[in-house]
Design a protein around this motif. Sequence first.
Motif, mmCIF file in Angstrom:
data_model
loop_
_atom_site.group_PDB
_atom_site.id
_atom_site.type_symbol
_atom_site.label_atom_id
_atom_site.label_comp_id
_atom_site.label_asym_id
_atom_site.label_seq_id
_atom_site.Cartn_x
_atom_site.Cartn_y
_atom_site.Cartn_z
ATOM 1 N N ARG A 1 -5.025 -59.382 -21.608
ATOM 2 C CA ARG A 1 -5.638 -59.321 -22.930
ATOM 3 C C ARG A 1 -6.862 -60.229 -23.000
ATOM 4 N N ALA A 2 -7.744 -59.860 -23.925
ATOM 5 C CA ALA A 2 -8.927 -60.655 -24.285
ATOM 6 C C ALA A 2 -9.823 -60.843 -23.064
ATOM 7 N N GLY A 3 -10.469 -61.968 -22.946
ATOM 8 C CA GLY A 3 -11.414 -62.217 -21.866
ATOM 9 C C GLY A 3 -12.838 -61.911 -22.301
ATOM 10 N N ILE A 4 -13.778 -62.415 -21.545
ATOM 11 C CA ILE A 4 -15.192 -62.205 -21.845
ATOM 12 C C ILE A 4 -15.608 -60.828 -21.334
ATOM 13 N N ARG B 1 -21.715 -61.162 -19.760
ATOM 14 C CA ARG B 1 -21.852 -62.038 -18.593
ATOM 15 C C ARG B 1 -23.052 -61.600 -17.778
ATOM 16 N N THR B 2 -23.528 -62.510 -16.954
ATOM 17 C CA THR B 2 -24.669 -62.195 -16.096
ATOM 18 C C THR B 2 -24.217 -61.304 -14.936
ATOM 19 N N ASN C 1 -5.101 -59.801 -32.966
ATOM 20 C CA ASN C 1 -5.333 -61.248 -32.987
ATOM 21 C C ASN C 1 -5.050 -61.895 -31.635
ATOM 22 N N GLU C 2 -4.189 -61.301 -30.839
ATOM 23 C CA GLU C 2 -3.861 -61.828 -29.515
ATOM 24 C C GLU C 2 -4.831 -61.337 -28.459
ATOM 25 N N GLY C 3 -5.686 -60.419 -28.793
ATOM 26 C CA GLY C 3 -6.635 -59.867 -27.845
ATOM 27 C C GLY C 3 -6.271 -58.446 -27.480
ATOM 28 N N ASN D 1 -11.486 -65.921 -16.726
ATOM 29 C CA ASN D 1 -12.413 -65.197 -17.595
ATOM 30 C C ASN D 1 -12.027 -65.358 -19.070
ATOM 31 N N GLU D 2 -11.276 -66.419 -19.372
ATOM 32 C CA GLU D 2 -10.856 -66.747 -20.738
ATOM 33 C C GLU D 2 -9.921 -65.702 -21.340
ATOM 34 N N GLY D 3 -9.205 -64.974 -20.479
ATOM 35 C CA GLY D 3 -8.224 -64.012 -20.959
ATOM 36 C C GLY D 3 -6.840 -64.618 -20.991
#
Length: 113
Positions: A9-12, A17-18, A68-70, A98-100
């Motif tokens: 779930r979630a992540g950038i 991202r580049t 809300n959790e991604g 990746n912030e997930g």
Amino acid sequence: MKDYLLLLRAGIPTVNRTEEENKADMEAWGAYMGGLAQNGQLSGGLPLVSGGKTVFATNIVDEPVNANEGIVGGYLIVKAGSLEEAVEIAKACPHIANEGNIEVREIAPMPAM
């Protein structure tokens, strides 16, 4: 060994991202998946297309229940000896960097019919 579902779930998003970051991420994923396969721990998994619908008995909505959790962006099915071992597999996943976040669930065997 039991099967465990890893819900990613979630992540950038890749669009935020580049090109270099995306390339490094794909290389990390290749190494991670290759290691799982080599160790006999990978049963399957794929990324998911964004969007979709959630179906209830009385209606259908265009957003996920746990927004809300991604949003769930993909899944893996891995083999592990315990929930704790499956959690360690999840902690090593590039999705965490990746912030997930990853939900780890044991898959129940189908009872004989």
